[in-house]
Design a protein around this motif. Structure first.
Motif, PDB file in Angstrom:
ATOM      1  N   LYS A 189       7.008 -18.236 -25.606  1.00  0.00           N
ATOM      2  CA  LYS A 189       7.439 -19.540 -26.076  1.00  0.00           C
ATOM      3  C   LYS A 189       8.338 -20.190 -25.025  1.00  0.00           C
ATOM      4  N   LEU A 190       8.139 -21.484 -24.811  1.00  0.00           N
ATOM      5  CA  LEU A 190       8.966 -22.219 -23.869  1.00  0.00           C
ATOM      6  C   LEU A 190       9.655 -23.337 -24.629  1.00  0.00           C
ATOM      7  N   TYR A 191      10.983 -23.276 -24.700  1.00  0.00           N
ATOM      8  CA  TYR A 191      11.788 -24.267 -25.410  1.00  0.00           C
ATOM      9  C   TYR A 191      12.184 -25.352 -24.409  1.00  0.00           C
ATOM     10  N   ILE A 192      11.902 -26.608 -24.751  1.00  0.00           N
ATOM     11  CA  ILE A 192      12.044 -27.692 -23.775  1.00  0.00           C
ATOM     12  C   ILE A 192      12.553 -28.976 -24.414  1.00  0.00           C
ATOM     13  N   TYR A 193      12.965 -29.906 -23.557  1.00  0.00           N
ATOM     14  CA  TYR A 193      12.949 -31.344 -23.828  1.00  0.00           C
ATOM     15  C   TYR A 193      11.770 -31.904 -23.042  1.00  0.00           C
ATOM     16  N   GLU A 194      11.049 -32.844 -23.601  1.00  0.00           N
ATOM     17  CA  GLU A 194       9.897 -33.423 -22.898  1.00  0.00           C
ATOM     18  C   GLU A 194      10.310 -34.223 -21.670  1.00  0.00           C
ATOM     19  N   HIS A 195      11.494 -34.846 -21.710  1.00  0.00           N
ATOM     20  CA  HIS A 195      11.897 -35.705 -20.605  1.00  0.00           C
ATOM     21  C   HIS A 195      12.520 -34.936 -19.446  1.00  0.00           C
ATOM     22  N   CYS A 196      12.961 -33.736 -19.669  1.00  0.00           N
ATOM     23  CA  CYS A 196      13.852 -33.016 -18.760  1.00  0.00           C
ATOM     24  C   CYS A 196      13.141 -32.543 -17.489  1.00  0.00           C
ATOM     25  N   PRO A 197      13.654 -32.904 -16.314  1.00  0.00           N
ATOM     26  CA  PRO A 197      13.006 -32.461 -15.072  1.00  0.00           C
ATOM     27  C   PRO A 197      13.053 -30.947 -14.876  1.00  0.00           C
ATOM     28  N   PHE A 198      14.087 -30.293 -15.390  1.00  0.00           N
ATOM     29  CA  PHE A 198      14.181 -28.845 -15.248  1.00  0.00           C
ATOM     30  C   PHE A 198      13.167 -28.148 -16.169  1.00  0.00           C
ATOM     31  N   CYS A 199      12.958 -28.717 -17.346  1.00  0.00           N
ATOM     32  CA  CYS A 199      11.914 -28.209 -18.236  1.00  0.00           C
ATOM     33  C   CYS A 199      10.533 -28.433 -17.623  1.00  0.00           C
ATOM     34  N   THR A 200      10.377 -29.550 -16.925  1.00  0.00           N
ATOM     35  CA  THR A 200       9.102 -29.841 -16.273  1.00  0.00           C
ATOM     36  C   THR A 200       8.763 -28.757 -15.261  1.00  0.00           C
ATOM     37  N   ARG A 201       9.751 -28.243 -14.554  1.00  0.00           N
ATOM     38  CA  ARG A 201       9.494 -27.151 -13.611  1.00  0.00           C
ATOM     39  C   ARG A 201       8.808 -25.982 -14.319  1.00  0.00           C
ATOM     40  N   ALA A 202       9.361 -25.596 -15.457  1.00  0.00           N
ATOM     41  CA  ALA A 202       8.815 -24.454 -16.189  1.00  0.00           C
ATOM     42  C   ALA A 202       7.436 -24.763 -16.757  1.00  0.00           C
ATOM     43  N   LYS A 242      24.169 -24.304 -24.717  1.00  0.00           N
ATOM     44  CA  LYS A 242      23.219 -25.391 -24.918  1.00  0.00           C
ATOM     45  C   LYS A 242      22.601 -25.766 -23.578  1.00  0.00           C
ATOM     46  N   ALA A 243      21.424 -25.275 -23.338  1.00  0.00           N
ATOM     47  CA  ALA A 243      20.713 -25.569 -22.095  1.00  0.00           C
ATOM     48  C   ALA A 243      19.230 -25.295 -22.306  1.00  0.00           C
ATOM     49  N   VAL A 244      18.397 -26.084 -21.659  1.00  0.00           N
ATOM     50  CA  VAL A 244      16.960 -25.852 -21.627  1.00  0.00           C
ATOM     51  C   VAL A 244      16.503 -26.057 -20.189  1.00  0.00           C
ATOM     52  N   PRO A 245      15.374 -25.462 -19.819  1.00  0.00           N
ATOM     53  CA  PRO A 245      14.403 -24.723 -20.628  1.00  0.00           C
ATOM     54  C   PRO A 245      14.872 -23.306 -20.945  1.00  0.00           C
ATOM     55  N   GLY A 264      11.039 -17.657 -24.061  1.00  0.00           N
ATOM     56  CA  GLY A 264      11.032 -16.500 -24.924  1.00  0.00           C
ATOM     57  C   GLY A 264       9.916 -15.563 -24.500  1.00  0.00           C
ATOM     58  N   LYS A 265      10.278 -14.415 -23.944  1.00  0.00           N
ATOM     59  CA  LYS A 265       9.290 -13.468 -23.444  1.00  0.00           C
ATOM     60  C   LYS A 265       8.679 -12.665 -24.591  1.00  0.00           C
ATOM     61  N   ASP A 266       7.543 -12.056 -24.307  1.00  0.00           N
ATOM     62  CA  ASP A 266       6.840 -11.297 -25.343  1.00  0.00           C
ATOM     63  C   ASP A 266       7.627 -10.078 -25.804  1.00  0.00           C
ATOM     64  N   ASP A 267       8.596  -9.623 -24.986  1.00  0.00           N
ATOM     65  CA  ASP A 267       9.390  -8.459 -25.383  1.00  0.00           C
ATOM     66  C   ASP A 267      10.607  -8.835 -26.223  1.00  0.00           C
ATOM     67  N   GLY A 268      10.726 -10.137 -26.566  1.00  0.00           N
ATOM     68  CA  GLY A 268      11.814 -10.578 -27.418  1.00  0.00           C
ATOM     69  C   GLY A 268      13.073 -10.980 -26.681  1.00  0.00           C
ATOM     70  N   THR A 269      13.067 -10.934 -25.349  1.00  0.00           N
ATOM     71  CA  THR A 269      14.212 -11.373 -24.559  1.00  0.00           C
ATOM     72  C   THR A 269      13.972 -12.793 -24.049  1.00  0.00           C
ATOM     73  N   TYR A 270      15.037 -13.386 -23.487  1.00  0.00           N
ATOM     74  CA  TYR A 270      14.976 -14.792 -23.104  1.00  0.00           C
ATOM     75  C   TYR A 270      15.465 -14.992 -21.676  1.00  0.00           C
ATOM     76  N   ILE A 271      14.877 -15.985 -21.013  1.00  0.00           N
ATOM     77  CA  ILE A 271      15.316 -16.415 -19.683  1.00  0.00           C
ATOM     78  C   ILE A 271      15.731 -17.874 -19.803  1.00  0.00           C
ATOM     79  N   GLY A 272      16.875 -18.239 -19.211  1.00  0.00           N
ATOM     80  CA  GLY A 272      17.403 -19.571 -19.440  1.00  0.00           C
ATOM     81  C   GLY A 272      17.641 -20.448 -18.236  1.00  0.00           C
ATOM     82  N   GLU A 273      17.131 -20.120 -17.068  1.00  0.00           N
ATOM     83  CA  GLU A 273      17.269 -20.996 -15.900  1.00  0.00           C
ATOM     84  C   GLU A 273      15.882 -21.357 -15.399  1.00  0.00           C
ATOM     85  N   SER A 274      15.674 -22.631 -15.057  1.00  0.00           N
ATOM     86  CA  SER A 274      14.326 -23.102 -14.762  1.00  0.00           C
ATOM     87  C   SER A 274      13.662 -22.333 -13.625  1.00  0.00           C
TER      88      SER A 274
END
Length: 210
Positions: A2-15, A46-49, A52-62
């Motif tokens: 799962k990828l949590y994003i804002y549609e407008h965000c340039p950093f989310c766009t990278r992901a 509070k930051a995106v993107p 959510g990895k398949d192993d249940g852990t998360y990565i939070g920098e684009s």
């Protein structure tokens, strides 16, 4: 994943780009503006993107997300870093922000679908940039700064082939600028923008230009 994003965000766009460029499936989850609880629960701030990895852990920098996804299967970001392109992005960023942020507040994005969310976004950006209406009034002068830089970018892109990390940092900035009606994209830059939009499956914002 799962990828949590804002549609407008340039950093989310990278992901978003790296998943599209590698033709990998991902479940996009838009976080509403003003939603502090979701990202804080996932990564402690509070930051995106957020991936959510398949192993249940998360990565939070684009760029950490980009590198993680590029390591799945054969890498595609194989071109060596281009210092000139990196410098171009750094130099245009402060001016570009002043152009696209006031327009994002008016934009049609899922994270701004409620009046409460749009109000939260405007409040957040006015804390950073001041009165957005005044900033909007500086459009002519700001575009006069941006257009020559885009002409210079056309030269930098002249012989570019393949993909590298510079494309991941450059293209989202150009996407953001595509919401600004009077920005002039030289043919070489426009072709690059549309090619990567098609290859990544991430839309440009010309349809919302204002």
């Amino acid at each position: 994943m799962k990828l949590y994003i804002y549609e407008h965000c340039p950093f989310c766009t990278r992901a978003r780009m790296i998943f599209g460029l590698k033709s990998l499936p991902v479940d996009l989850q838009v976080i509403m503006e003003g939603d502090f609880e979701t990202p804080t629960r996932l990564i402690g701030k509070k930051a995106v993107p957020i991936l959510g990895k398949d192993d249940g852990t998360y990565i939070g920098e684009s760029l950490d997300i980009v590198r993680y996804v590029d390591d799945i299967g054969a890498k595609i970001l194989v071109m060596p870093p281009d210092e000139a392109l990196g410098t171009w992005v750094q130099e245009i960023w402060p001016t570009a922000l002043k152009l696209f942020i006031p327009r994002f507040v008016e934009g049609d994005f899922a994270e701004l679908a409620t009046s409460q969310a749009r109000k939260a976004y405007r409040h957040r950006e006015e804390q950073a940039f001041g009165d957005l209406d005044l900033l909007r009034g500086a459009t002519t002068a700001l575009i006069a700064e941006v257009n020559p830089r885009l002409e210079a970018l056309a030269t930098l892109l002249e012989d570019r082939k393949g993909l590298g990390i510079n494309d991941i940092t450059l293209w989202p900035v150009l996407r953001c600028l595509s919401i600004v009606r009077d920005v002039n994209f030289p043919n070489k830059v426009s072709s690059y923008m549309h090619r990567l939009s098609q290859e990544s499956g991430v839309d440009l914002l010309f349809a919302q230009s204002r």
